[in-house]
Design a protein around this motif. Sequence first.
Motif, mmCIF file in Angstrom:
data_model
loop_
_atom_site.group_PDB
_atom_site.id
_atom_site.type_symbol
_atom_site.label_atom_id
_atom_site.label_comp_id
_atom_site.label_asym_id
_atom_site.label_seq_id
_atom_site.Cartn_x
_atom_site.Cartn_y
_atom_site.Cartn_z
ATOM 1 N N GLY A 350 6.679 12.297 -9.054
ATOM 2 C CA GLY A 350 8.115 12.381 -9.294
ATOM 3 C C GLY A 350 8.924 12.254 -8.018
ATOM 4 O O GLY A 350 9.990 12.879 -7.900
ATOM 5 N N SER A 351 8.469 11.438 -7.104
ATOM 6 C CA SER A 351 9.161 11.269 -5.832
ATOM 7 C C SER A 351 10.498 10.551 -6.015
ATOM 8 O O SER A 351 10.742 9.899 -7.039
ATOM 9 C CB SER A 351 8.284 10.482 -4.863
ATOM 10 N N SER A 352 11.363 10.674 -4.997
ATOM 11 C CA SER A 352 12.689 10.045 -5.066
ATOM 12 C C SER A 352 12.598 8.531 -4.937
ATOM 13 O O SER A 352 13.344 7.801 -5.610
ATOM 14 C CB SER A 352 13.587 10.606 -3.963
ATOM 15 N N ASN A 353 11.720 8.024 -4.104
ATOM 16 C CA ASN A 353 11.650 6.595 -3.831
ATOM 17 C C ASN A 353 10.442 5.909 -4.447
ATOM 18 O O ASN A 353 10.300 4.690 -4.320
ATOM 19 C CB ASN A 353 11.651 6.359 -2.317
ATOM 20 N N GLY A 354 9.577 6.659 -5.102
ATOM 21 C CA GLY A 354 8.480 6.050 -5.831
ATOM 22 C C GLY A 354 7.269 5.714 -4.986
ATOM 23 O O GLY A 354 7.305 5.718 -3.748
ATOM 24 N N THR A 355 6.171 5.409 -5.680
ATOM 25 C CA THR A 355 4.906 4.988 -5.068
ATOM 26 C C THR A 355 4.629 3.568 -5.517
ATOM 27 O O THR A 355 4.699 3.269 -6.723
ATOM 28 C CB THR A 355 3.760 5.917 -5.484
ATOM 29 N N PHE A 356 4.308 2.686 -4.587
ATOM 30 C CA PHE A 356 4.134 1.261 -4.877
ATOM 31 C C PHE A 356 2.696 0.842 -4.579
ATOM 32 O O PHE A 356 2.147 1.177 -3.535
ATOM 33 C CB PHE A 356 5.110 0.430 -4.048
ATOM 34 N N PHE A 357 2.139 0.069 -5.515
ATOM 35 C CA PHE A 357 0.743 -0.371 -5.425
ATOM 36 C C PHE A 357 0.693 -1.859 -5.109
ATOM 37 O O PHE A 357 1.389 -2.674 -5.732
ATOM 38 C CB PHE A 357 0.028 -0.080 -6.750
ATOM 39 N N HIS A 358 -0.139 -2.233 -4.135
ATOM 40 C CA HIS A 358 -0.304 -3.629 -3.736
ATOM 41 C C HIS A 358 -1.162 -4.352 -4.781
ATOM 42 O O HIS A 358 -2.281 -3.933 -5.083
ATOM 43 C CB HIS A 358 -0.971 -3.701 -2.359
ATOM 44 N N LEU A 359 -0.629 -5.455 -5.332
ATOM 45 C CA LEU A 359 -1.319 -6.176 -6.397
ATOM 46 C C LEU A 359 -2.556 -6.884 -5.877
ATOM 47 O O LEU A 359 -2.539 -7.529 -4.818
ATOM 48 C CB LEU A 359 -0.376 -7.192 -7.045
ATOM 49 N N ARG A 360 -3.643 -6.788 -6.666
ATOM 50 C CA ARG A 360 -4.877 -7.513 -6.357
ATOM 51 C C ARG A 360 -4.897 -8.884 -7.032
ATOM 52 O O ARG A 360 -5.563 -9.803 -6.576
ATOM 53 C CB ARG A 360 -6.097 -6.716 -6.828
ATOM 54 N N GLY A 361 -4.213 -9.025 -8.134
ATOM 55 C CA GLY A 361 -4.203 -10.268 -8.900
ATOM 56 C C GLY A 361 -2.963 -10.314 -9.779
ATOM 57 O O GLY A 361 -2.008 -9.553 -9.578
ATOM 58 N N PRO A 362 -2.931 -11.203 -10.788
ATOM 59 C CA PRO A 362 -1.774 -11.292 -11.683
ATOM 60 C C PRO A 362 -1.528 -9.968 -12.391
ATOM 61 O O PRO A 362 -2.462 -9.264 -12.781
ATOM 62 C CB PRO A 362 -2.165 -12.400 -12.669
ATOM 63 N N ARG A 363 -0.246 -9.640 -12.585
ATOM 64 C CA ARG A 363 0.129 -8.379 -13.241
ATOM 65 C C ARG A 363 1.279 -8.646 -14.209
ATOM 66 O O ARG A 363 2.289 -9.252 -13.842
ATOM 67 C CB ARG A 363 0.555 -7.346 -12.201
ATOM 68 N N ALA A 364 1.093 -8.235 -15.475
ATOM 69 C CA ALA A 364 2.169 -8.313 -16.460
ATOM 70 C C ALA A 364 3.180 -7.211 -16.179
ATOM 71 O O ALA A 364 2.812 -6.055 -15.970
ATOM 72 C CB ALA A 364 1.608 -8.185 -17.873
#
Length: 383
Positions: A350-364
Amino acid sequence: MITCARCSKTNQDHYKFCLGCGAKLEAPAPGPGLETARTAPQPEASPTRVAPVAAAAATVMAPPTAAAMAPTPPPRAVTPPPRAVTPSPRAVTPSPLMMAATHFVAAQAPAVATPSNAAAGPQTVDCPACGKPVVVGYTFCGGCGHRMKPAAAPADGAAAPQRTMFMASPNVKAAPHGHLTLIRPDGTEGGAHALQEGENLIGRGQGSLFDADPYLSPRHAEFTLSETGLVVQDLRSLNGVFVKLTGDEKLESGDVFRIGQELLRFDVITAATPLEDGTEVVGTPNPGYWGRISVVVGRESDGPAFPLFDESVVLGRERGDILFPEDGYVSGAHAQVTLRDGQVYLSDLGSSNGTFFHLRGPRALPAGSLVLMGQQLFRASYN
């Protein structure tokens, strides 16, 4: 004139088929004494002036003798024969089908002639079946009942007669479209980049929203939009494409994620494997670490590394197991790495700025997803 019994349209006496609906026309049966009235000689003189109808009646009822020269009896003493004209169409009650056919033919009839073309008369075309002239706009030939082809559109651009089409228009489905909306650091919107159906290339030089970001590659990412949704794929860019987490994300060894301004990599720590001859590698004994999180400071260089011992590790600025006190974009308790049933998961707390994940491949991407590319944050929307 002959009135069609099906659609009540008036036709010429010599027509065999109705111009309105194509039905076969029946000639009216002659009334009693009609032929006699046509062949009987007219009296040469009449001493008394009588009404035309009464005189015609007297001629029909009496043979051509000397009595015909006598004064005509008063009209009330003579029963007039049936009139030779066809009964008025108002006497016929058309069925709903007849009314629909009449309205359809009326809609196809040519416009009323204007003073400039009234003198020329109605335009006609020859029937391809019998050769008789048919007025332009009529559906059937009056001579043989042949169905005529619709008239071609005027070559000079004049407006064609309006026609009523009894046909449902097809349901045309609009092509999907979407936008990438720039989100400024203060949360306001900074413009939008349109996404068309199909493949959309995103990168520096591909639009005004991307040209000022030096961390974007010229061919950074590709967004593919279709009726089934939106898919994003990293094009081997230098700094990658990150998607904001909305739930638990499975981590594999080598995966990279971001909290605040911290770029972090997760690695699995495995036991040292002896060489083929049985010699073991010298190293610090492993007290039970199953993984580590390293700070990425360059393309091939790492900063501090934090071993993972417990099954749940919290990352934050003030509270947790791994702290980043100098990063103001990291929340007090920001994210968590958990080991469950032999699988590692990353989740946001529930952070203010969020957590971002680096994509390994195509993502819907669901509509409304937040995508981090370079140093800019975008919201993806589509329909």
